[in-house]
Design a protein around this motif. Structure first.
Motif, mmCIF file in Angstrom:
data_model
loop_
_atom_site.group_PDB
_atom_site.id
_atom_site.type_symbol
_atom_site.label_atom_id
_atom_site.label_comp_id
_atom_site.label_asym_id
_atom_site.label_seq_id
_atom_site.Cartn_x
_atom_site.Cartn_y
_atom_site.Cartn_z
ATOM 1 N N TRP A 138 36.013 55.247 37.135
ATOM 2 C CA TRP A 138 37.183 55.655 37.917
ATOM 3 C C TRP A 138 37.882 56.905 37.402
ATOM 4 C CZ3 TRP A 138 38.541 50.048 36.559
ATOM 5 C CH2 TRP A 138 37.748 49.171 37.329
ATOM 6 N N GLY A 139 37.661 57.278 36.132
ATOM 7 C CA GLY A 139 38.314 58.466 35.590
ATOM 8 C C GLY A 139 39.813 58.336 35.458
ATOM 9 N N GLU A 140 40.327 57.116 35.406
ATOM 10 C CA GLU A 140 41.767 56.876 35.294
ATOM 11 C C GLU A 140 42.158 56.688 33.825
ATOM 12 O OE1 GLU A 140 44.079 56.946 37.544
ATOM 13 O OE2 GLU A 140 42.802 57.214 39.311
ATOM 14 N N VAL A 163 49.064 44.538 33.830
ATOM 15 C CA VAL A 163 48.061 43.474 33.720
ATOM 16 C C VAL A 163 46.759 43.892 34.399
ATOM 17 C CG1 VAL A 163 47.483 41.112 34.418
ATOM 18 C CG2 VAL A 163 49.753 41.644 33.491
ATOM 19 N N GLN A 164 46.871 44.586 35.521
ATOM 20 C CA GLN A 164 45.673 45.038 36.241
ATOM 21 C C GLN A 164 44.789 45.903 35.352
ATOM 22 O OE1 GLN A 164 46.554 47.119 39.895
ATOM 23 N NE2 GLN A 164 44.516 48.040 39.988
ATOM 24 N N HIS A 165 45.400 46.786 34.562
ATOM 25 C CA HIS A 165 44.620 47.653 33.674
ATOM 26 C C HIS A 165 44.008 46.849 32.523
ATOM 27 C CE1 HIS A 165 45.753 51.202 35.844
ATOM 28 N NE2 HIS A 165 47.046 51.021 35.613
ATOM 29 N N PHE A 166 44.725 45.867 32.006
ATOM 30 C CA PHE A 166 44.156 45.019 30.958
ATOM 31 C C PHE A 166 43.002 44.182 31.507
ATOM 32 C CE2 PHE A 166 48.659 44.968 29.003
ATOM 33 C CZ PHE A 166 48.395 46.121 28.280
ATOM 34 N N ASP A 167 43.188 43.629 32.698
ATOM 35 C CA ASP A 167 42.147 42.808 33.310
ATOM 36 C C ASP A 167 40.889 43.618 33.616
ATOM 37 O OD1 ASP A 167 43.631 40.498 33.235
ATOM 38 O OD2 ASP A 167 44.183 40.503 35.364
ATOM 39 N N ALA A 168 41.066 44.908 33.881
ATOM 40 C CA ALA A 168 39.915 45.747 34.231
ATOM 41 C C ALA A 168 39.028 46.056 33.031
ATOM 42 C CB ALA A 168 40.394 47.058 34.867
ATOM 43 N N CYS A 169 39.528 45.835 31.823
ATOM 44 C CA CYS A 169 38.750 46.095 30.616
ATOM 45 C C CYS A 169 37.644 45.050 30.483
ATOM 46 C CB CYS A 169 39.657 46.052 29.393
ATOM 47 S SG CYS A 169 38.780 46.186 27.820
ATOM 48 N N LEU A 170 36.413 45.492 30.202
ATOM 49 C CA LEU A 170 35.291 44.576 30.036
ATOM 50 C C LEU A 170 35.260 43.933 28.652
ATOM 51 C CD1 LEU A 170 34.065 47.098 32.007
ATOM 52 C CD2 LEU A 170 32.173 45.498 32.019
ATOM 53 N N ASN A 196 35.539 40.503 38.650
ATOM 54 C CA ASN A 196 35.609 41.885 39.142
ATOM 55 C C ASN A 196 34.246 42.282 39.714
ATOM 56 O OD1 ASN A 196 38.383 42.858 37.822
ATOM 57 N ND2 ASN A 196 37.236 41.723 36.262
ATOM 58 N N PRO A 197 33.857 41.690 40.841
ATOM 59 C CA PRO A 197 32.485 41.869 41.335
ATOM 60 C C PRO A 197 32.139 43.300 41.715
ATOM 61 C CG PRO A 197 33.844 40.735 42.973
ATOM 62 C CD PRO A 197 34.643 40.772 41.701
ATOM 63 N N GLU A 198 33.092 44.065 42.203
ATOM 64 C CA GLU A 198 32.765 45.436 42.620
ATOM 65 C C GLU A 198 32.449 46.310 41.414
ATOM 66 O OE1 GLU A 198 34.566 49.173 45.243
ATOM 67 O OE2 GLU A 198 35.603 47.231 45.247
ATOM 68 N N ALA A 199 33.332 46.284 40.404
ATOM 69 C CA ALA A 199 33.083 47.078 39.201
ATOM 70 C C ALA A 199 31.849 46.568 38.470
ATOM 71 C CB ALA A 199 34.306 47.030 38.281
ATOM 72 N N GLY A 200 31.719 45.243 38.359
ATOM 73 C CA GLY A 200 30.552 44.680 37.703
ATOM 74 C C GLY A 200 29.267 45.063 38.417
ATOM 75 N N GLY A 201 29.299 45.055 39.751
ATOM 76 C CA GLY A 201 28.123 45.433 40.525
ATOM 77 C C GLY A 201 27.756 46.892 40.347
ATOM 78 N N ASP A 202 28.762 47.762 40.305
ATOM 79 C CA ASP A 202 28.496 49.192 40.101
ATOM 80 C C ASP A 202 27.844 49.444 38.740
ATOM 81 O OD1 ASP A 202 29.553 49.775 42.579
ATOM 82 O OD2 ASP A 202 31.513 50.421 41.806
ATOM 83 N N LEU A 203 28.353 48.752 37.719
ATOM 84 C CA LEU A 203 27.794 48.928 36.383
ATOM 85 C C LEU A 203 26.400 48.311 36.280
ATOM 86 C CD1 LEU A 203 31.020 48.220 34.314
ATOM 87 C CD2 LEU A 203 29.816 50.411 34.485
#
Length: 441
Positions: A36-38, A64-71, A363-370
Motif C-alpha cells: 500500500w505504500g502507507e 487499531v486498523q494499522h496494528f491489525d494490518a501488521c502480519l 485479512n483475506p484481500e491482503a493475504g491473497g495479494d501476498l
C-alpha cells in the motif's frame, strides 16, 4: 475508546520505542508497506502510533486498523540496523488492543470461532471426516465462488484446507536406531497434527534414524502460538503452562518443533510467564530446550545415510523461522547434504507469503495479494517442489499456486530428509492441492 490507549499491564516499552531512529531500512521488507505504500502501515509508522499511545493518546479505530494490518512477520527485525525489537513491541500492543478495543460483533464472532477450534486438536480432528467428504464431493469450486462474493473471510478459510489423506498417529515412544544420542520430546501441534500428520510421522522417523529416542505425549495440547501472536495473553499463558507440565516429566533433553510459529512462541515462554512465580523459572528452562527440528539436527550433527534424491526444490523461508528465530542456514545445509538435490532460492525471500497464523483469514484481500506474489516468485524458480517449515505457509502458498493451475508439489523440510533417508523416489515427495494430484499422505 476514551482515556489512554494503553493500561499499566506491560504496555509497549518506551525504551524500545526510542530505539527506532526512523531510518526506513524496514520499508522494503514490510509486506503491508510494499502493498500500500502507507507510512502508518510500515513498522516505523506503527512505532509512531505506539508512541502516541504511550503518551496517553486514546486508542482510535484508525490506530487499531494499522496494528491489525501488521502480519507480525518480523522481517523488519532482521532488516533493522538499530536492533529495534519490533517483535516485542507489536506483541505488547496487540495484548493491549485485545483488552481495550471494542471490536465489531462480526469480528468478535469470527475470532471466537477461530479460537474455539484451531488451538484444540480434538476439535480439529472431529472436522477431518466432514472435510474429507466435502473435498471428495467436488463442491469446492462452486462453494468458493459463492463465499468469495458474500463472505470473503469464509472463502479464504475454505480455500486453505489441504487435501486430507490417511491420518497417521505418532506413537508416544519411539526407540532410537543405532547408537542412542539422547531423548527428544516432540511437539505434535494442532494444525500440524490434524492436517499434516505425515509431517509429524516423518519427523519422528528422522529423529529416530538420527539416533534419538522420541517422546510424543498424546495428551499434549496447543503451544499457544496463535493466541500470543494475536494478543490473547491469558489464553496463551494457560496453554504454555499445560505444555510445560506435559514435557517436564518426559526426560527429554530437547523439545523438537516442526512448525515455525510454534517454535517461535515456545522459545519466548520465559517472557510470557515472567510474572508467574510458579512457572517463571520452569518456563525459562523449558524454552532453553526448545529447538526447531532443523536446528537440532544441524546442532547435533547427522549420522543417518542420505540416499540420492534427484529433484530441484525452491526453499521458502517461513517468517517465524528465519526472522523470529534466526534459522536460515540450518535447513539449507541439511538439504544441501542430500545427494542429487538442487536448491533454488526464491526471489524476494524476505516478503511474507501472507499466511501469518490467521492473518489470511482475518485479512483475506491482503493475504491473497501476498500469496499471489509469493506464488509468482516460486514459479519463477522453475522448481517442481516447494519446501518450507510451517503448516500455515504450506496451506497459503498451495492455495495461491492452485489458482495458477501449476502442478508444483509442496513438502515440509523434514519430509524431504525423510525421503532421502528412506530411499524414496523423488516424485513421491510432497503433495499438491490440485485434484489432479495425490493428497497429502
Amino acid at each position: 475508546m476514551t482515556g489512554p490507549a494503553f493500561d499499566d499491564h506491560h504496555p509497549p516499552s518506551a525504551d524500545l520505542l526510542d530505539d527506532c531512529v526512523h531510518c526506513g531500512f524496514c520499508l522494503p521488507t514490510c509486506p503491508t508497506y510494499q502493498l500500500w505504500g502507507e507510512e502508518m502501515d510500515s513498522p516505523r509508522g506503527r512505532i509512531y502510533l505506539m508512541g502516541l499511545g504511550v503518551e496517553d493518546e486514546p486508542m482510535t479505530p484508525e490506530m487499531v486498523q494499522h496494528f491489525d494490518a501488521c502480519l507480525g512477520c518480523m522481517a523488519c527485525v532482521t532488516a533493522c540496523p538499530s536492533g529495534v525489537r519490533y517483535d516485542k513491541l507489536i506483541e505488547a500492543t496487540r495484548a493491549q488492543v485485545e483488552r481495550r478495543h471494542p471490536r465489531s460483533r462480526r469480528d468478535r464472532l469470527l475470532r471466537r470461532t477461530i479460537f474455539s477450534v484451531f488451538p484444540y486438536p480434538r476439535r480439529l480432528h472431529a472436522l477431518r471426516g466432514p472435510l474429507r467428504a466435502y473435498q471428495a464431493s467436488g463442491l469446492g469450486g462452486p462453494v468458493r465462488r459463492v463465499l468469495g462474493r458474500a463472505f470473503p473471510r469464509l472463502a479464504a478459510l475454505e480455500s486453505l484446507a489441504p487435501p486430507l489423506g490417511r491420518f497417521q498417529r505418532v506413537p508416544e515412544g519411539i526407540r532410537a536406531r543405532g547408537t542412542r544420542r539422547g531423548t527428544v520430546g516432540m511437539l505434535l501441534g494442532c494444525v500440524q497434527r490434524e492436517f499434516f500428520p505425515g509431517v509429524n510421522a516423518a519427523t519422528a522417523r528422522v529423529l529416530a534414524a538420527e539416533g534419538f529416542d522420541v517422546v510424543a505425549p498424546a495428551v499434549q495440547g496447543c503451544c499457544g502460538a496463535l493466541s500470543v501472536h494475536n494478543g490473547r495473553e491469558d489464553e496463551a499463558q494457560s496453554f504454555a503452562r499445560k505444555l510445560i507440565d506435559v514435557f517436564d516429566g518426559s526426560g527429554a533433553d530437547w523439545i523438537a518443533v516442526n512448525a515455525a510459529g510454534c517454535g517461535s512462541a515456545m522459545k519466548e515462554y520465559g517472557d510470557l510467564l515472567a510474572d508467574d512465580p510458579n512457572y517463571a523459572q520452569r518456563a525459562r528452562e523449558f524454552s532453553a530446550r526448545v529447538r526447531d527440528v532443523s536446528e537440532l539436527l544441524a546442532e547435533q550433527g547427522t549420522v543417518a545415510r542420505r540416499h540420492p534424491l534427484p529433484v530441484a526444490i525452491a526453499y521458502h523461508d517461513a517468517c517465524h523461522l528465519a526472522h523470529a528465530q534466526g534459522i536460515r542456514s540450518q535447513p539449507r545445509r541439511l538439504l544441501h547434504d542430500i545427494p542429487g538435490l538442487t536448491l533454488r532460492e526464491i526471489p524476494e525471500p524476505e516478503i511474507c507469503c501472507g499466511s501469518a497464523g490467521i492473518y489470511n483469514i482475518l485479512n483475506p484481500e491482503a493475504g491473497g495479494d501476498l500469496g499471489e506474489r509469493k506464488a509468482r516468485n516460486v514459479l519463477a524458480t522453475g522448481a517442481p517442489l516447494l519446501v518450507t517449515a510451517n503448516p500455515g505457509c504450506l496451506m497459503q502458498v498451495a492455495a495461491a499456486l492452485d489458482a495458477f493451475g501449476e502442478p508444483v508439489r509442496l513438502a515440509h523440510t523434514i519430509e524431504v530428509l525423510d525421503a532421502s533417508i528412506r530411499g524414496l523416489p523423488a516424485d513421491g515427495v510432497g503433495w499438491a492441492r490440485s485434484r489432479r494430484h495425490a493428497p497429502h499422505p
